[in-house]
Design a protein around this motif. Structure first.
Motif, PDB file in Angstrom:
ATOM      1  N   LYS A   7       0.829  -1.199   0.000  1.00  0.00           N
ATOM      2  CA  LYS A   7       0.000   0.000   0.000  1.00  0.00           C
ATOM      3  C   LYS A   7       0.870   1.257   0.000  1.00  0.00           C
ATOM      4  O   LYS A   7       0.568   2.237  -0.684  1.00  0.00           O
ATOM      5  N   LYS A   8       1.976   1.226   0.729  1.00  0.00           N
ATOM      6  CA  LYS A   8       2.867   2.379   0.811  1.00  0.00           C
ATOM      7  C   LYS A   8       3.460   2.709  -0.560  1.00  0.00           C
ATOM      8  O   LYS A   8       3.453   3.866  -0.985  1.00  0.00           O
ATOM      9  N   LEU A   9       3.968   1.708  -1.256  1.00  0.00           N
ATOM     10  CA  LEU A   9       4.551   1.934  -2.586  1.00  0.00           C
ATOM     11  C   LEU A   9       3.490   2.404  -3.570  1.00  0.00           C
ATOM     12  O   LEU A   9       3.706   3.325  -4.363  1.00  0.00           O
ATOM     13  N   CYS A  10       2.324   1.796  -3.517  1.00  0.00           N
ATOM     14  CA  CYS A  10       1.235   2.151  -4.426  1.00  0.00           C
ATOM     15  C   CYS A  10       0.816   3.612  -4.214  1.00  0.00           C
ATOM     16  O   CYS A  10       0.613   4.361  -5.179  1.00  0.00           O
ATOM     17  N   THR A  11       0.715   4.034  -2.974  1.00  0.00           N
ATOM     18  CA  THR A  11       0.354   5.419  -2.664  1.00  0.00           C
ATOM     19  C   THR A  11       1.428   6.378  -3.162  1.00  0.00           C
ATOM     20  O   THR A  11       1.120   7.440  -3.713  1.00  0.00           O
ATOM     21  N   THR A  12       2.686   6.010  -3.007  1.00  0.00           N
ATOM     22  CA  THR A  12       3.791   6.836  -3.497  1.00  0.00           C
ATOM     23  C   THR A  12       3.732   6.986  -5.012  1.00  0.00           C
ATOM     24  O   THR A  12       3.893   8.088  -5.550  1.00  0.00           O
ATOM     25  N   ILE A  13       3.474   5.890  -5.713  1.00  0.00           N
ATOM     26  CA  ILE A  13       3.383   5.924  -7.177  1.00  0.00           C
ATOM     27  C   ILE A  13       2.201   6.781  -7.607  1.00  0.00           C
ATOM     28  O   ILE A  13       2.318   7.588  -8.532  1.00  0.00           O
ATOM     29  N   ARG A  14       1.063   6.634  -6.934  1.00  0.00           N
ATOM     30  CA  ARG A  14      -0.118   7.458  -7.269  1.00  0.00           C
ATOM     31  C   ARG A  14       0.179   8.939  -7.135  1.00  0.00           C
ATOM     32  O   ARG A  14      -0.166   9.735  -8.002  1.00  0.00           O
ATOM     33  N   TYR A  38       2.388  10.130 -10.024  1.00  0.00           N
ATOM     34  CA  TYR A  38       1.764  10.197 -11.343  1.00  0.00           C
ATOM     35  C   TYR A  38       0.614  11.190 -11.446  1.00  0.00           C
ATOM     36  O   TYR A  38       0.229  11.565 -12.554  1.00  0.00           O
ATOM     37  N   MET A  39       0.021  11.609 -10.339  1.00  0.00           N
ATOM     38  CA  MET A  39      -1.180  12.440 -10.406  1.00  0.00           C
ATOM     39  C   MET A  39      -1.000  13.702 -11.260  1.00  0.00           C
ATOM     40  O   MET A  39      -1.907  14.055 -12.013  1.00  0.00           O
ATOM     41  N   PRO A  40       0.141  14.395 -11.203  1.00  0.00           N
ATOM     42  CA  PRO A  40       0.284  15.576 -12.069  1.00  0.00           C
ATOM     43  C   PRO A  40       0.254  15.228 -13.562  1.00  0.00           C
ATOM     44  O   PRO A  40      -0.036  16.083 -14.392  1.00  0.00           O
ATOM     45  N   TYR A  41       0.548  13.979 -13.915  1.00  0.00           N
ATOM     46  CA  TYR A  41       0.597  13.556 -15.317  1.00  0.00           C
ATOM     47  C   TYR A  41      -0.664  12.818 -15.745  1.00  0.00           C
ATOM     48  O   TYR A  41      -0.751  12.350 -16.864  1.00  0.00           O
ATOM     49  N   CYS A  42      -1.635  12.715 -14.859  1.00  0.00           N
ATOM     50  CA  CYS A  42      -2.868  11.984 -15.147  1.00  0.00           C
ATOM     51  C   CYS A  42      -3.909  12.966 -15.688  1.00  0.00           C
ATOM     52  O   CYS A  42      -4.880  13.289 -15.033  1.00  0.00           O
ATOM     53  N   THR A  43      -3.692  13.431 -16.908  1.00  0.00           N
ATOM     54  CA  THR A  43      -4.518  14.496 -17.472  1.00  0.00           C
ATOM     55  C   THR A  43      -5.631  13.994 -18.380  1.00  0.00           C
ATOM     56  O   THR A  43      -6.628  14.686 -18.563  1.00  0.00           O
ATOM     57  N   HIS A  44      -5.456  12.848 -19.001  1.00  0.00           N
ATOM     58  CA  HIS A  44      -6.407  12.277 -19.965  1.00  0.00           C
ATOM     59  C   HIS A  44      -6.606  13.179 -21.190  1.00  0.00           C
ATOM     60  O   HIS A  44      -7.641  13.120 -21.835  1.00  0.00           O
ATOM     61  N   ILE A  45      -5.636  14.023 -21.480  1.00  0.00           N
ATOM     62  CA  ILE A  45      -5.691  14.867 -22.676  1.00  0.00           C
ATOM     63  C   ILE A  45      -5.179  14.030 -23.848  1.00  0.00           C
ATOM     64  O   ILE A  45      -4.040  13.563 -23.834  1.00  0.00           O
ATOM     65  N   TRP A  46      -6.009  13.841 -24.862  1.00  0.00           N
ATOM     66  CA  TRP A  46      -5.746  12.881 -25.927  1.00  0.00           C
ATOM     67  C   TRP A  46      -4.484  13.185 -26.727  1.00  0.00           C
ATOM     68  O   TRP A  46      -3.837  12.285 -27.223  1.00  0.00           O
ATOM     69  N   TYR A  47      -4.110  14.444 -26.878  1.00  0.00           N
ATOM     70  CA  TYR A  47      -2.947  14.773 -27.708  1.00  0.00           C
ATOM     71  C   TYR A  47      -1.648  14.848 -26.909  1.00  0.00           C
ATOM     72  O   TYR A  47      -0.588  15.084 -27.463  1.00  0.00           O
ATOM     73  N   GLU A  48      -1.709  14.624 -25.608  1.00  0.00           N
ATOM     74  CA  GLU A  48      -0.525  14.603 -24.750  1.00  0.00           C
ATOM     75  C   GLU A  48      -0.298  13.187 -24.217  1.00  0.00           C
ATOM     76  O   GLU A  48      -1.229  12.412 -24.086  1.00  0.00           O
ATOM     77  N   ASP A  49       0.943  12.871 -23.910  1.00  0.00           N
ATOM     78  CA  ASP A  49       1.235  11.620 -23.213  1.00  0.00           C
ATOM     79  C   ASP A  49       0.808  11.804 -21.754  1.00  0.00           C
ATOM     80  O   ASP A  49       1.043  12.858 -21.174  1.00  0.00           O
ATOM     81  N   TRP A  50       0.182  10.787 -21.156  1.00  0.00           N
ATOM     82  CA  TRP A  50      -0.194  10.865 -19.756  1.00  0.00           C
ATOM     83  C   TRP A  50      -0.060   9.497 -19.095  1.00  0.00           C
ATOM     84  O   TRP A  50       0.037   8.476 -19.759  1.00  0.00           O
ATOM     85  N   LEU A  51      -0.054   9.511 -17.769  1.00  0.00           N
ATOM     86  CA  LEU A  51       0.151   8.300 -16.981  1.00  0.00           C
ATOM     87  C   LEU A  51      -0.663   8.391 -15.703  1.00  0.00           C
ATOM     88  O   LEU A  51      -0.617   9.394 -15.004  1.00  0.00           O
ATOM     89  N   CYS A  52      -1.449   7.347 -15.421  1.00  0.00           N
ATOM     90  CA  CYS A  52      -2.280   7.311 -14.218  1.00  0.00           C
ATOM     91  C   CYS A  52      -2.074   5.973 -13.507  1.00  0.00           C
ATOM     92  O   CYS A  52      -1.646   4.995 -14.133  1.00  0.00           O
ATOM     93  N   SER A  53      -2.392   5.921 -12.238  1.00  0.00           N
ATOM     94  CA  SER A  53      -2.302   4.659 -11.496  1.00  0.00           C
ATOM     95  C   SER A  53      -3.452   4.568 -10.506  1.00  0.00           C
ATOM     96  O   SER A  53      -4.022   5.577 -10.098  1.00  0.00           O
ATOM     97  N   GLU A  54      -3.785   3.337 -10.154  1.00  0.00           N
ATOM     98  CA  GLU A  54      -4.853   3.054  -9.198  1.00  0.00           C
ATOM     99  C   GLU A  54      -4.378   1.956  -8.255  1.00  0.00           C
ATOM    100  O   GLU A  54      -3.652   1.047  -8.667  1.00  0.00           O
TER     101      GLU A  54
END
Length: 146
Positions: free
Chosen positions: A81-88, A91-107
């Motif tokens: 849980k600790k590692l997963c929270t750190t990764i989230r 990545y949150m600043p890069y989790c934009t869902h803008i189709w013309y940009e590269d993005w990355l999200c985690s759950e």
């Protein structure tokens, strides 16, 4: 009376066994969709790994180039849980869902095979649903109290 003791012992035994059982998560790495390997490969997590981690990336491989074909890349694995929270958080600043940009999200999720579906942004959705239910309650409560 004896049958009650047997039932109680059976329930106690079943709860002890289920709490000792290791977590199972779907696992895959950089698959182009949430199909096949991501839905068919299951791993029993190591001791201490208490959540399933899913990462979804939108972009081109291996590097972004103008006009390159973009697609989803899905990765799933066991995690703490600790590692997963750190990764989230990372990545949150890069989790934009803008189709013309590269993005990355985690759950992160808890429970056997909870990462079957890729649900990006569910934490934000829960805050939104909480907000909507609070507003509805504030609007409806005065009407019901008449």
């Amino acid at each position: 009376m004896n049958s009650m003791k047997i039932i109680a012992c059976t329930i106690l035994f079943a709860s002890i066994i289920s709490s000792c059982a290791a977590l199972e998560c779907y696992v895959c790495s950089n698959q182009t969709e949430n199909t096949e390997k991501c839905l068919n490969t299951i791993k029993t997590c190591e001791q201490g790994e208490d959540v399933c981690l899913t990462e979804i990336r939108w972009g081109s491989q291996p590097y972004f180039t103008q006009g390159a074909l973009k697609q989803y890349y899905v990765s799933k694995r066991c995690s703490t849980k600790k590692l997963c929270t750190t990764i989230r958080r990372k990545y949150m600043p890069y989790c934009t869902h803008i189709w013309y940009e590269d993005w990355l999200c985690s759950e992160c999720c808890q429970g056997d095979r909870c990462n079957y579906y890729v649900i990006s942004g569910s934490e934000r959705l829960s805050y939104y649903l909480w907000y909507v239910s609070a507003v509805i309650t504030l609007l409806v409560y005065p009407i019901l109290s008449l």
